[in-house]
Design an enzyme around this catalytic site. Sequence first.
Site, PDB file in Angstrom:
ATOM      1  N   THR A 176       0.840  -1.210   0.000  1.00  0.00           N
ATOM      2  CA  THR A 176       0.000   0.000   0.000  1.00  0.00           C
ATOM      3  C   THR A 176       0.872   1.257   0.000  1.00  0.00           C
ATOM      4  O   THR A 176       0.580   2.233  -0.704  1.00  0.00           O
ATOM      5  CB  THR A 176      -0.904   0.005   1.258  1.00  0.00           C
ATOM      6  N   HIS A 219       2.192   1.844  -3.403  1.00  0.00           N
ATOM      7  CA  HIS A 219       1.166   2.424  -4.288  1.00  0.00           C
ATOM      8  C   HIS A 219       1.052   3.936  -4.041  1.00  0.00           C
ATOM      9  O   HIS A 219       0.930   4.726  -4.976  1.00  0.00           O
ATOM     10  CB  HIS A 219      -0.207   1.786  -4.043  1.00  0.00           C
TER      11      HIS A 219
END
Length: 342
Positions: free
Chosen positions: A40, A43
């Site tokens: 995450t 990203h």
Amino acid sequence: MLALVKTAPGPGLSLETVPDPEVGINDVLIRVRKTGICGTDLHIESWDPWAARTINPPLVVGHEFVGEVVETGSNVYDFSPGDIVSGEGHVTCGLCRHCMAGRRHLCAHTVGLGVGRDGAFAEYVVLPATNVWNHWPGVDEDVAAIFDPFGNAVHTALAFDVLGEDVLVSGAGPIGLMATAVAKHAGARFVVVSEPNPVRRALAERMGATVTVDPRERTLASVAEELGMVEGFDVAMEMSGNATALRSAISSMAHGGGIAILGIPTAEIPIDINEIVFKMLTVKGIYGREMYETWYKMTVMLQSGLDITPAITHRFPFREHEAAFATARSGDSGKVILDWTA
Ligand code: NAD
Ligand code: ZN
């Protein structure tokens, strides 16, 4: 305090001086000691389409951490300064049907630490006391720093009964690696790990995989035959997000098997529902960790001999965050830790 911040829409993260977080009456203020880098965070750092539609800068990123309690709100009685804690990064509403019934992992109004609220890649982080997990004295702080993804692994690995069963793990990223060790610890007979990256296959062997396989070179059916499996896998854990991996898992299941899906695909995956129907498979989606049954199981499995430390391959002082992110992004790594005390 110093914090790793997404200051504006677009790629990159920078170390900034920001105000210390405010401590509400139900909150715990934690001095962060170590953090883990998650997909995450990659990203958000690269600002992919998911990040662009999800993240509202400025934002302190990060959600995997261990730290020391320094202050508690006036309503908090269960934590004291000096406690070594980690945080459940899903902050739930507390009011919906599921939260009220104690099924907080099913809350549909979750706000993510380091996603929807300021996170843990900082010298200090604040969380509601109901999201703080107290560790036992002497806990390995590198392991405590990755309780969040370890929880993903445990939640997935215990979704179906693995005692005496033959298990497939698709994808040996940090979570698949930890799930391999959990499945062995929980009594699986064979744990076959499918992973194209040779560095990660070698790590999977250290985590206790019976056999590792490069899915580009060998079919799961041939592995099952070599191991003398009667029919196919009883349990599969999808931890790659890859379409081919999911389809091969479905095709190699024994009748009545269970597939737990943790991996997050970037697009829709067409599958043959006939295989699910005629093999009477159970498919279960896994999100986050059960609050707090998973956390309890993580703790007792570590205390009863489970070792996930081979999944941690790199450690960096927090000022070297760019090198740490590059290492995590390379794929030739397990878990990458940032040290906020260095
Ligand atoms: P990761 O990206 O590091 O690992 C995925 C692995 O899958 C990689 O090592 C990759 O080489 C491998 N892979 C690619 N194609 C494959 C194939 N055909 N067969 C087998 N393996 C293949 O990810 P991670 O951090 O270990 O997380 C695992 C997955 O879980 C990711 O998809 C991630 O987005 C997802 N995730 C879900 C949750 C949740 O709550 N559901 C939480 C965290 C992560
Ligand atoms: Zn809720």
